[in-house]
Motif scaffolding. Structure first.
Motif, mmCIF file in Angstrom:
data_model
loop_
_atom_site.group_PDB
_atom_site.id
_atom_site.type_symbol
_atom_site.label_atom_id
_atom_site.label_comp_id
_atom_site.label_asym_id
_atom_site.label_seq_id
_atom_site.Cartn_x
_atom_site.Cartn_y
_atom_site.Cartn_z
ATOM 1 N N ARG A 1 -5.744 15.456 -8.498
ATOM 2 C CA ARG A 1 -6.369 16.215 -7.389
ATOM 3 C C ARG A 1 -7.364 15.515 -7.107
ATOM 4 O O ARG A 1 -8.321 16.138 -6.172
ATOM 5 N N ALA A 2 -7.719 14.094 -7.006
ATOM 6 C CA ALA A 2 -8.478 13.354 -6.472
ATOM 7 C C ALA A 2 -8.200 13.412 -4.876
ATOM 8 O O ALA A 2 -7.199 13.457 -4.479
ATOM 9 N N VAL A 3 -9.161 13.301 -4.176
ATOM 10 C CA VAL A 3 -9.303 13.219 -2.550
ATOM 11 C C VAL A 3 -9.828 12.121 -2.374
ATOM 12 O O VAL A 3 -10.668 11.652 -2.692
ATOM 13 N N PHE A 4 -9.228 11.610 -1.257
ATOM 14 C CA PHE A 4 -9.431 10.213 -0.687
ATOM 15 C C PHE A 4 -9.235 10.226 0.889
ATOM 16 O O PHE A 4 -8.507 10.946 1.649
ATOM 17 N N ALA A 5 -10.048 9.333 1.601
ATOM 18 C CA ALA A 5 -10.132 9.348 2.887
ATOM 19 C C ALA A 5 -8.988 8.553 3.348
ATOM 20 O O ALA A 5 -8.510 7.781 2.701
ATOM 21 N N THR A 6 -8.052 8.985 4.269
ATOM 22 C CA THR A 6 -6.882 8.166 4.603
ATOM 23 C C THR A 6 -6.915 6.880 5.077
ATOM 24 O O THR A 6 -6.378 5.959 4.497
ATOM 25 N N ASP A 7 -8.142 6.410 5.626
ATOM 26 C CA ASP A 7 -8.519 4.917 6.179
ATOM 27 C C ASP A 7 -8.536 4.191 4.674
ATOM 28 O O ASP A 7 -8.264 3.028 4.568
ATOM 29 N N ASP A 8 -9.325 4.879 3.813
ATOM 30 C CA ASP A 8 -9.672 4.121 2.452
ATOM 31 C C ASP A 8 -8.229 3.889 1.686
ATOM 32 O O ASP A 8 -7.898 2.623 1.138
ATOM 33 N N VAL A 9 -7.212 4.976 1.768
ATOM 34 C CA VAL A 9 -5.952 4.641 0.904
ATOM 35 C C VAL A 9 -5.111 3.482 1.963
ATOM 36 O O VAL A 9 -4.642 2.657 1.241
ATOM 37 N N PHE A 10 -5.292 3.522 3.055
ATOM 38 C CA PHE A 10 -4.483 2.398 4.065
ATOM 39 C C PHE A 10 -4.965 1.199 3.666
ATOM 40 O O PHE A 10 -4.298 0.048 3.355
ATOM 41 N N ASP A 11 -6.365 1.001 3.484
ATOM 42 C CA ASP A 11 -7.075 -0.282 3.078
ATOM 43 C C ASP A 11 -6.760 -0.772 1.901
ATOM 44 O O ASP A 11 -6.628 -2.081 1.680
ATOM 45 N N ALA A 12 -6.695 -0.078 0.769
ATOM 46 C CA ALA A 12 -6.404 -0.208 -0.544
ATOM 47 C C ALA A 12 -4.963 -0.659 -0.662
ATOM 48 O O ALA A 12 -4.730 -1.492 -1.415
ATOM 49 N N GLN A 13 -4.079 -0.153 0.005
ATOM 50 C CA GLN A 13 -2.759 -0.411 -0.360
ATOM 51 C C GLN A 13 -1.951 -1.417 0.482
ATOM 52 O O GLN A 13 -0.735 -1.589 0.718
ATOM 53 N N THR A 14 -2.771 -1.803 1.505
ATOM 54 C CA THR A 14 -2.114 -2.796 2.610
ATOM 55 C C THR A 14 -2.548 -4.239 2.522
ATOM 56 O O THR A 14 -3.376 -4.461 1.801
#
Length: 56
Positions: free
Chosen positions: A43-56
């Motif tokens: 149930r952790a919440v992340f900003a979409t931009d942070d996820v994109f940056d971390a996994q690209t």
């Protein structure tokens, strides 16, 4: 007051994202209205931009 049907009221606002959680590796669900992603396991919440940056 006039009555009407809202086609969006019955739809889920969450869409399964194709990314893994940054904390536990679980599947993320995106809530596009707020540009956030939520993990279905921890149930952790992340900003979409942070996820994109971390996994690209």
């Amino acid at each position: 007051m006039a009555e009407f049907e809202n086609p969006y009221a019955e739809e889920s606002p969450f869409v399964q994202a194709h990314f893994d959680c940054l904390d536990c590796g679980g599947k993320l669900w995106e809530y596009a209205v707020q540009r956030r992603m939520v993990c279905e396991d921890c149930r952790a919440v992340f900003a979409t931009d942070d996820v994109f940056d971390a996994q690209t």
